[in-house]
Design a protein around this motif. Sequence first.
Motif, PDB file in Angstrom:
ATOM      1  N   VAL A 228       0.915  -0.943   0.081  1.00  0.00           N
ATOM      2  CA  VAL A 228       0.426  -0.095   0.103  1.00  0.00           C
ATOM      3  C   VAL A 228       1.080   1.154   0.172  1.00  0.00           C
ATOM      4  O   VAL A 228       0.700   2.488  -0.813  1.00  0.00           O
ATOM      5  N   GLU A 229       1.711   1.343   0.900  1.00  0.00           N
ATOM      6  CA  GLU A 229       2.654   2.620   0.732  1.00  0.00           C
ATOM      7  C   GLU A 229       3.491   2.747  -0.863  1.00  0.00           C
ATOM      8  O   GLU A 229       3.514   3.954  -0.547  1.00  0.00           O
ATOM      9  N   VAL A 230       3.911   1.475  -1.308  1.00  0.00           N
ATOM     10  CA  VAL A 230       4.831   2.335  -2.637  1.00  0.00           C
ATOM     11  C   VAL A 230       3.795   2.494  -3.992  1.00  0.00           C
ATOM     12  O   VAL A 230       3.976   3.404  -3.618  1.00  0.00           O
ATOM     13  N   VAL A 231       2.284   1.565  -3.269  1.00  0.00           N
ATOM     14  CA  VAL A 231       1.322   2.044  -4.533  1.00  0.00           C
ATOM     15  C   VAL A 231       0.916   3.803  -4.125  1.00  0.00           C
ATOM     16  O   VAL A 231       1.153   4.753  -5.182  1.00  0.00           O
ATOM     17  N   GLU A 232       0.805   4.278  -3.153  1.00  0.00           N
ATOM     18  CA  GLU A 232       0.060   5.378  -2.719  1.00  0.00           C
ATOM     19  C   GLU A 232       1.565   6.261  -3.038  1.00  0.00           C
ATOM     20  O   GLU A 232       0.707   7.279  -3.221  1.00  0.00           O
ATOM     21  N   ASP A 233       2.674   5.942  -2.455  1.00  0.00           N
ATOM     22  CA  ASP A 233       3.807   7.020  -2.919  1.00  0.00           C
ATOM     23  C   ASP A 233       4.167   7.306  -4.589  1.00  0.00           C
ATOM     24  O   ASP A 233       3.956   8.564  -5.086  1.00  0.00           O
ATOM     25  N   LEU A 234       3.629   6.049  -5.421  1.00  0.00           N
ATOM     26  CA  LEU A 234       3.812   6.678  -6.699  1.00  0.00           C
ATOM     27  C   LEU A 234       3.045   7.103  -7.228  1.00  0.00           C
ATOM     28  O   LEU A 234       3.533   7.555  -8.669  1.00  0.00           O
ATOM     29  N   THR A 235       2.335   6.353  -6.955  1.00  0.00           N
ATOM     30  CA  THR A 235       0.259   6.958  -7.750  1.00  0.00           C
ATOM     31  C   THR A 235      -0.022   8.774  -8.028  1.00  0.00           C
ATOM     32  O   THR A 235      -0.010   8.362  -8.321  1.00  0.00           O
TER      33      THR A 235
END
Length: 575
Positions: A228-235
């Motif tokens: 989730v944290e990766v998705v939130e960062d990149l998106t």
Amino acid sequence: MDNRSIPARPPQRSLALVFLVALIALVLAACDGESTATSVEAETATTRASTTTVAPSTTIIGGCPEVFCVKYFIRPEATWADGVPVTAEDFAFTYETIMRTDLDIASRTGYSQITGYEIVDDKTVVFAFGEVYAPWRTLFGRVLPAHALEGQSFETIWDEAITLGSGPFRFSEWIPDERIVLTRDPGYWGTTSGDVQTVDIVFPEDLETEVRALRDGEVDVIYPQPQVEVVEDLTSRQSIEWEAGSDLVWEHFDFNQDDKRLQNLYVRQAIAQAINRDAILEQIIRPIGSDPEPLGNSVWLNTNAQSEDHFNQRFPYDPEAAEGLLVDNGCLKGADGIYVCDGERMSFTWTTTTGNEARELQFELAAADLQAIGIEVTAKFGPANEVFSDANFYGGAGSWQILNFAWVGDPDPVGQNTLYHCEGDAPNGFGALNNLRYCDEQVDSLIRETDGQVDFAERAATYNEADELWLAGIPMIPIYQKPTFLAWNSVLDGPKDNASEVGPFWNLAEWTGKEDVIFGAGAEPLSLNVLERDGNMFVTGLVSTAVLEGAYTITPDFQFVPQLITRAEPMLPTG
């Protein structure tokens, strides 16, 4: 190899068996390790004396002398990177190499059923089988160059083999601990529209480094394990585009039929309709960015074009109806709020693997839903090596009652057929994958029928007929496909997720926007020998997808599309 357990995945996706035999080692089935001798097995690539390996008294041309044959028509324009045509000899050499007993091949499934072959001409070859092999399209997923490899030892890193391919890219160099370089083949025989000329595959040391490298423009594409944290960062970044898709790995809840309470359909239905499957997806999957629907089929994943919903519409989330099933069947609620049915308290153990946050959350959500209708579940978690030991996995109600784990799907479902078998080689006496001890004779018959159906549309229809009957009995509750996450520099156009064995380089030749692309792969392979076993096959798969082609490739919706061939014809005996 035990594919029943899906342990915590490594930082970089590991698409199992995406090398030469990836398409034949169907990941739903336990690896059979078979090495059945054939008339061809004694011949090596260096001792072939004839282009015909069928029995002298038979001939394939003009008809199929065996139980089943497949005739491949190779594209006239297909060539290797050195300009030599791809021929029937290459298909024959690939088969013979796979059948060499001195090589540690992961699986010879399908190939071991071949009894012989005949090269009709340079661009036509026929393989004869001793039995009908319904998933014949999974064979020859990577075809090898006979003229370059005959007589070579496969015990060392296979640089020549991976260099000389039939695909749109060539393997240029491998600098250990640094990068693997692919370059576009200017003489590629196929038609492509991309302008990417080189691809550097690099190996960030961890997920955080991998994500930061994309964010800072040091790499152009990553395919990390979704978090989730990766998705939130990149998106949230305009310079990055992304796609959240659905993996081959799918979660489900199983019912152990050894438990006499769970032998009652109304109990299984009450549990199924009490659990809010959509809420589970909302909590666990949709934060990643994908928007999947709950699974409604046990044979086909939602990403398979053949999938039909046989579960969600029939057994929708309806806690009032779920509790009504208990009441209507004479169950009485105890002082503790838990129903007692036929003298048996509706309290069940719930087994899954420890240390898996998603499964722990699934248990908490399901437990709350079930508590609300008067059914109790208690955690009985354990390490994967205990949960999936034969004694526990195939055990009775004392081992487990409700089990949450994952299967790995495949574009062709043949590997999971034994899940539906009433009898077989499992320690519990059922089919090899039938840990549920569930038997429906009509389903068993239909599934076995698919073994002899060579027409894919006919097989798909039979599978769906069987699945509709099977899920009507609610032996399990299918939940969801796990997510994937592909992210790339927005300058690029063309990257698209493909969760099948061919991976995200399936359309690399169509990528545009940059001449030089850097792919952050996370972990370096042990070798690029596409035949040997390797603990990290992901990068080897990336390279082989770009460099080596097969009879068919697989699209993101899991369809088989001719690649090195114009077509293939399955044939039954004439006369």
